[in-house]
Design an enzyme around this catalytic site. Structure first.
Site, PDB file in Angstrom:
ATOM      1  N   LYS A 173      69.467 -15.565 -19.118  1.00 35.26           N
ATOM      2  CA  LYS A 173      68.990 -14.324 -18.982  1.00 35.26           C
ATOM      3  C   LYS A 173      70.255 -13.457 -19.134  1.00 35.26           C
ATOM      4  CE  LYS A 173      67.997 -10.715 -16.129  1.00 35.26           C
ATOM      5  NZ  LYS A 173      68.397  -9.666 -16.999  1.00 35.26           N
ATOM      6  N   GLY A 226      77.799 -10.731 -11.703  1.00 38.62           N
ATOM      7  CA  GLY A 226      77.173  -9.451 -11.639  1.00 38.62           C
ATOM      8  C   GLY A 226      77.634  -8.814 -10.421  1.00 38.62           C
ATOM      9  N   THR A 228      77.841  -7.645  -6.395  1.00 36.32           N
ATOM     10  CA  THR A 228      77.962  -8.323  -5.206  1.00 36.32           C
ATOM     11  C   THR A 228      76.668  -8.132  -4.483  1.00 36.32           C
ATOM     12  OG1 THR A 228      80.233  -7.989  -4.856  1.00 36.32           O
ATOM     13  CG2 THR A 228      79.217  -8.390  -2.808  1.00 36.32           C
ATOM     14  N   THR A 230      73.581  -7.932  -5.774  1.00 37.51           N
ATOM     15  CA  THR A 230      72.693  -8.897  -6.312  1.00 37.51           C
ATOM     16  C   THR A 230      72.958 -10.247  -6.262  1.00 37.51           C
ATOM     17  OG1 THR A 230      72.815  -7.318  -8.452  1.00 37.51           O
ATOM     18  CG2 THR A 230      71.472  -9.361  -8.734  1.00 37.51           C
ATOM     19  N   GLU A 248      79.994 -15.065  -9.509  1.00 39.27           N
ATOM     20  CA  GLU A 248      81.436 -13.855 -10.251  1.00 39.27           C
ATOM     21  C   GLU A 248      80.850 -12.820  -9.776  1.00 39.27           C
ATOM     22  OE1 GLU A 248      84.059 -14.897 -10.881  1.00 39.27           O
ATOM     23  OE2 GLU A 248      83.711 -17.087 -10.794  1.00 39.27           O
ATOM     24  N   CYS A 282      85.148  -5.758 -14.590  1.00 36.46           N
ATOM     25  CA  CYS A 282      85.520  -6.428 -13.480  1.00 36.46           C
ATOM     26  C   CYS A 282      86.879  -6.395 -12.937  1.00 36.46           C
ATOM     27  CB  CYS A 282      84.708  -7.752 -13.223  1.00 36.46           C
ATOM     28  SG  CYS A 282      85.109  -8.964 -14.200  1.00 36.46           S
ATOM     29  N   GLU A 384      83.335  -0.481  -5.389  1.00 33.16           N
ATOM     30  CA  GLU A 384      83.235  -0.609  -6.988  1.00 33.16           C
ATOM     31  C   GLU A 384      82.746   0.800  -7.496  1.00 33.16           C
ATOM     32  OE1 GLU A 384      81.430  -3.770  -8.802  1.00 33.16           O
ATOM     33  OE2 GLU A 384      82.950  -4.025 -10.209  1.00 33.16           O
TER      34      GLU A 384
END
Ligand code: NDP
Length: 480
Positions: A173, A226, A228, A230, A248, A282, A384
């Site tokens: 996805k 994605g 943190t 999630t 990641e 990122c 972030e």
């Protein structure tokens, strides 16, 4: 309007509900295509297709598997201009960046894992006079790959290439914010002759399609990139099901500049590591730490060069900073700039939305922003932001710089600028991040392990690590 369809069992198909969502071009704020709004029923079909293809794909010779993946890489190269344009329109990034980085890296990912799989050796261990142990590795089965919106095709291929090369079948996805290049990719897979069902791409929302992938009992491993938050939700669902997990996640990366650096290189690369892809990488260095004796000179030069960055239409070759990916993300970034002011920060440049004349006047543009005067522990320096926003702070000693660098929940990457080789090794060794760049940024041999420490992730991707992740080890011990 063009419809972005699922790719299931080798066919392009509408979602079972028939629902589609608007796909917005962030540079104009207007819908330009529609993306499938799929759900658990589509994921279930994708898993059936993946299971059906697994035996033949996993038993296919390594050479033949690699040949299909190499063919896909060739097709990416053939269509690179079209893919770069699609990536730019979907994500808001300058088309120049998509051409130079995203698309070449997508085909490099396919080539790297296609060829790596042919050199992936198993181990054997001799217990002198007693036994021989050997280890075999077999593909884990049907796996789920979920990727974010910031580097759409680059990160999508970074996940699916090792899975396919290892012999797994995949249900993937992409982010529904940037689905176009994955859709074009599915057409290339058909053209390349990838067997039906080996790769299935289900478009839609994270809390429907993503969650259904995570929860499906026949998906045995999840590779996710994605945020943190999630990542925590995914781990909470997948861990009790004993799925293999590679996460990641986010970063808040320090960029440490010592007074003995090569000043020109440090400034020019720091501009890139701060604002490339609108700061939506990122690995961007969003916390710049500068040794006090160099601080004023660095800040002045850095701000001058930031002001020179051209914010504008992503399709113009001269644009350096494009649009943020969505209106809600732009508002989040602007919200952080307001927070920085409340926390006592001084905005030296940028700090607001930019209105572009012409076709992009409704686009989601934010001026590259430099903030000073903040404490290390404030939220602006801890959370972030994932936009074109950096803070700059002075430090007085090597220990203090390392302390600041490590005083954060994240540990994805760090950059160190110094001409002192011993210091470079010493500092790199003490920073808790998965990758440390010394006098460079974003360089990496794909054979090296990649991933974050602390809340930046669990597991490592890249090189053998990725092929190991998508395989299961079995040891056979033979008595001599
Ligand atoms: P998100 O975590 O919001 O989403 C990532 C993907 O997960 C999307 O496809 C999303 O779908 C999906 N998703 C959302 N909720 C669920 C769920 N409950 N179950 C399964 N899947 C779900 O991240 P962003 O897309 O906003 O990407 C930005 C983040 O990614 C930043 O934090 C960045 O640091 C991180 N990142 C990390 C990298 C690394 O290598 N460590 C590299 C690049 C980015 P949907 O879009 O529909 O929400």
């Amino acid at each position: 309007m063009e419809q972005i369809l699922n790719y299931i069992g080798g066919k392009l198909c509408a979602p079972t509900t028939g629902s589609f969502m608007n796909n917005i071009n962030p540079a104009t704020g207007a819908a330009y295509s529609q993306v499938a709004d799929s759900d658990a029923a589509d994921v279930a079909q994708a898993v059936i297709a993946a299971k059906g293809s697994f035996q033949a794909w996993s038993k296919m010779s390594l050479q033949n598997r690699a040949a299909v993946l190499m063919k896909i890489a060739d097709l990416i190269d053939r269509d690179s201009d079209q893919l770069a344009l699609a990536e730019s329109i979907d994500q808001g990034k300058p088309v120049k960046l998509a051409k130079a980085v995203d698309i070449p890296r997508a085909s490099a990912n396919m080539r790297f894992f296609a060829t790596a799989s042919m050199h992936f050796a198993s181990d054997s261990h001799l217990m002198e006079g007693e036994a021989i142990n050997y280890t075999t590795r077999t593909p884990v089965g049907v796996v789920g790959c979920i990727s974010p919106w910031n580097l759409p095709l680059y990160l999508f291929t970074w996940k699916i290439a090792p899975a396919l090369a290892a012999g797994c079948s995949v249900v993937a996805k992409p982010s529904e914010l940037t689905p176009m290049t994955a859709f074009l990719f599915s057409k290339l897979c058909i053209e390349a002759g990838l067997p039906d069902g080996v790769l299935n791409i289900v478009h839609g929302l994270g809390n429907k399609v993503g969650q259904a992938i995570i929860e499906h009992p026949e998906i045995t491993a999840i590779s996710f990139t994605g945020g943190t938050v999630t990542g925590k939700t995914i781990a909470a669902t997948a861990a009790p099901m004993f799925k293999k997990l590679s996460l990641e996640l986010g970063g808040k990366n320090p960029n440490i500049v010592f007074a003995d650096c090569d000043f020109e290189k440090a400034v020019s690369t720091s501009i890139q590591s701060s604002f490339s892809n609108q700061g939506e990488i990122c690995l961007c260095g969003s916390r710049i730490l500068v040794e006090r004796s160099l601080y004023d000179k660095f800040v002045s030069e850095f701000v001058n060069r930031t002001r020179e960055l051209l914010v504008g239409d992503p399709l113009e070759e001269k644009t350096r900073v494009g649009a943020l990916v969505s209106e809600s993300h732009m508002n989040k970034v602007l919200g952080y700039i307001e927070l920085a002011k409340q926390e006592g920060g001084k905005i030296l440049c940028g700090g607001s939305r930019v209105k572009i004349e012409g076709r992009c006047e409704q686009g989601y543009f934010v001026a590259p922003t430099v903030i000073v005067g903040l404490d290390q522990n404030c939220r602006t320096n801890q959370e972030e932001i994932f936009g074109p926003v950096v803070t700059i702070m002075p430090f007085d000693s090597e220990e203090e710089a390392i302390g600041y660098a490590n005083s954060n929940a994240y540990g994805l990457s760090a950059t160190v600028w110094t001409e002192n080789l011993t210091r470079a090794h010493r500092v790199a060794h003490q920073i808790k991040s998965g990758i440390i760049w010394v006098n460079c940024w974003l360089l990496r041999d794909l054979r090296t392990p990649f991933g974050g420490m602390k809340q930046s992730g669990v597991g490592r991707e890249g090189g053998w690590e990725a092929l190991r992740f998508f395989t299961e080890a079995k040891n056979v011990c033979i008595k001599l």
